[in-house]
Write a protein that holds these residues in place. Structure first.
Motif, mmCIF file in Angstrom:
data_model
loop_
_atom_site.group_PDB
_atom_site.id
_atom_site.type_symbol
_atom_site.label_atom_id
_atom_site.label_comp_id
_atom_site.label_asym_id
_atom_site.label_seq_id
_atom_site.Cartn_x
_atom_site.Cartn_y
_atom_site.Cartn_z
ATOM 1 N N GLY A 12 37.253 38.853 41.133
ATOM 2 C CA GLY A 12 36.493 37.673 41.564
ATOM 3 C C GLY A 12 35.972 37.815 42.980
ATOM 4 N N ASN A 43 32.075 37.876 44.066
ATOM 5 C CA ASN A 43 31.620 36.914 45.061
ATOM 6 C C ASN A 43 30.941 37.625 46.239
ATOM 7 O OD1 ASN A 43 31.519 34.232 46.068
ATOM 8 N ND2 ASN A 43 33.259 34.670 47.419
ATOM 9 N N ASP A 65 41.803 33.502 30.632
ATOM 10 C CA ASP A 65 41.540 32.167 31.177
ATOM 11 C C ASP A 65 41.441 32.215 32.702
ATOM 12 O OD1 ASP A 65 41.723 31.311 28.588
ATOM 13 O OD2 ASP A 65 43.813 30.619 28.754
ATOM 14 N N HIS A 87 38.144 33.326 33.838
ATOM 15 C CA HIS A 87 37.151 32.253 33.708
ATOM 16 C C HIS A 87 37.263 31.250 34.855
ATOM 17 C CE1 HIS A 87 34.937 33.012 30.008
ATOM 18 N NE2 HIS A 87 36.052 33.560 29.532
ATOM 19 N N VAL A 88 38.485 30.933 35.239
ATOM 20 C CA VAL A 88 38.685 30.011 36.367
ATOM 21 C C VAL A 88 38.047 30.595 37.630
ATOM 22 C CG1 VAL A 88 40.426 28.975 37.894
ATOM 23 C CG2 VAL A 88 40.790 28.977 35.415
ATOM 24 N N GLY A 126 35.682 32.909 37.775
ATOM 25 C CA GLY A 126 34.223 32.938 37.615
ATOM 26 C C GLY A 126 33.609 31.577 37.917
ATOM 27 N N ASP A 127 34.239 30.517 37.402
ATOM 28 C CA ASP A 127 33.729 29.162 37.650
ATOM 29 C C ASP A 127 33.723 28.846 39.145
ATOM 30 O OD1 ASP A 127 33.338 28.756 35.009
ATOM 31 O OD2 ASP A 127 35.158 27.556 34.665
ATOM 32 N N GLN A 128 34.796 29.252 39.804
ATOM 33 C CA GLN A 128 34.918 28.974 41.245
ATOM 34 C C GLN A 128 33.759 29.563 42.040
ATOM 35 O OE1 GLN A 128 38.471 30.415 43.258
ATOM 36 N NE2 GLN A 128 39.743 29.305 41.796
ATOM 37 N N GLY A 174 30.857 30.784 40.686
ATOM 38 C CA GLY A 174 29.555 30.680 40.022
ATOM 39 C C GLY A 174 29.074 32.015 39.469
ATOM 40 N N SER A 183 29.129 34.574 35.969
ATOM 41 C CA SER A 183 29.392 34.568 34.522
ATOM 42 C C SER A 183 30.548 35.495 34.166
ATOM 43 C CB SER A 183 28.174 35.062 33.749
ATOM 44 O OG SER A 183 27.032 34.393 34.173
ATOM 45 N N VAL A 184 31.266 35.090 33.118
ATOM 46 C CA VAL A 184 32.395 35.898 32.635
ATOM 47 C C VAL A 184 32.166 36.187 31.159
ATOM 48 C CG1 VAL A 184 34.891 35.934 32.213
ATOM 49 C CG2 VAL A 184 33.986 34.830 34.286
#
Ligand code: GDP
Length: 295
Positions: free
Chosen positions: A117, A121, A145, A148-149, A151-153, A155, A157-158
């Protein structure tokens, strides 16, 4: 970071500072203390010994004994040698592919997912890249999971597919997804185990052979000292990776892994992790680290 080592090296060199003239005995005593400081930092005995021998030779060769400021010269010699030991010049990562594929390796808990991540970033914000994270841990749904957390943080894609239990085809599908969706970097987060085992090595070797990554990074917890170095050796023997990521430096008071990993595997440390947050990452600069250690 490395507070114990900094203090001990400072103490070792302190006796020379401010002195007008020093003797060969002073140099020998100081290098002995430097060696002790390195051993306390969990640096392997052979590396510590070779390091201090080089420092001693240089000190005598560079006329520390007749120098007007022997203390300062000695600090410079130790700093230069530390820089060299940790890898010389900073090295970047290969982003020439389209997409560039970066494969993460390392034990479970080393910080692979977090670093995947952080790297995504970093590449997005600092290098204007459009990365895709690919979840290849087929054993722990929680790991998918977690990615994904992350990736969401940030922005980013996962790509994941919990139905697919084949890490090689997952990695390939991830790359195909990246190509179809205009991602120019693919970061593949793989499954780690608690200790080095053949199955994990076979799995990651198979992924490597199938996707031919531009960069294989080995992620390791810096707080584990000589264990980190031994694990690096096991992974490098199989994977011949391109660089090391040292995580959790924020909690490492000793510094043994940072100091010795390069000389054992002959691969550069490329990044360091300095916290749990997504921006707690830095490119590793050996000279800057040596500056920090020697204050
Ligand atoms: P993985 O099993 O290799 O994917 O490891 P994770 O990415 O899940 O990390 C394991 C733990 O270490 C998590 O609690 C992370 O928040 C933590 N962690 C990862 N990198 C760092 C770091 O640089 N500093 C600190 N303090 N914690 C970290």
């Amino acid at each position: 970071m490395f507070n114990n080592l900094s203090e001990k090296l400072d103490k070792a060199l302190h006796t020379l500072r401010g002195r007008g003239q020093i003797t060969e005995i002073n140099v020998a005593e100081t290098t002995k203390e430097i060696r002790r400081a390195l051993l306390d930092a969990d640096v392997n005995f052979k590396i510590a010994k070779e390091f201090t021998n080089r420092v001693k030779e240089k000190a005598i060769g560079q006329d520390v004994l007749t120098s007007l400021q022997p203390g300062q010269l000695m600090v410079k010699i130790v700093k230069d040698e530390l820089t060299e030991l940790m890898g010389g010049d900073a090295e970047g990562i290969d982003l020439s592919g389209n997409p560039s594929v970066i494969l993460m390796s390392g034990l479970q808990g080393s910080g692979k997912t977090t670093f995947s991540g952080k790297l995504a970033n970093f590449l997005k914000r600092k290098k204007s890249k459009n990365p895709l994270l690919v979840a290849c841990d087929v054993y722990r749904p929680a790991a998918i999971d977690q990615l994904h957390v992350v990736g969401d943080q940030i922005g980013v894609s996962v790509y994941s597919d919990k139905e697919n239990k084949n890490p090689v085809s997952l990695a390939q599908a991830g790359i195909a997804h990246a190509k179809a969706n205009g991602h120019n970097v693919v970061i593949i987060d793989t499954a780690g185990r608690l200790a080095v085992d053949q199955e994990m090595m076979d799995e990651i070797s198979n992924i490597r052979d199938a996707v031919k990554p531009q960069e294989i990074l080995f992620v390791v917890d810096s707080m584990t000292g000589q264990d980190a170095v031994n694990t690096a050796k096991s992974f490098n023997d199989v994977l011949d990776f391109d660089g090391v990521v040292l995580t959790k430096l924020d909690g490492d008071t000793r510094g043994g892994a940072a100091i010795s990993i390069k000389s054992v595997v002959d691969k550069p440390i490329k990044f360091i992790g300095t916290g749990e947050k997504m921006d707690a990452v830095d490119i590793f600069h050996p000279a800057r680290m040596a500056d920090r250690i020697l204050g």
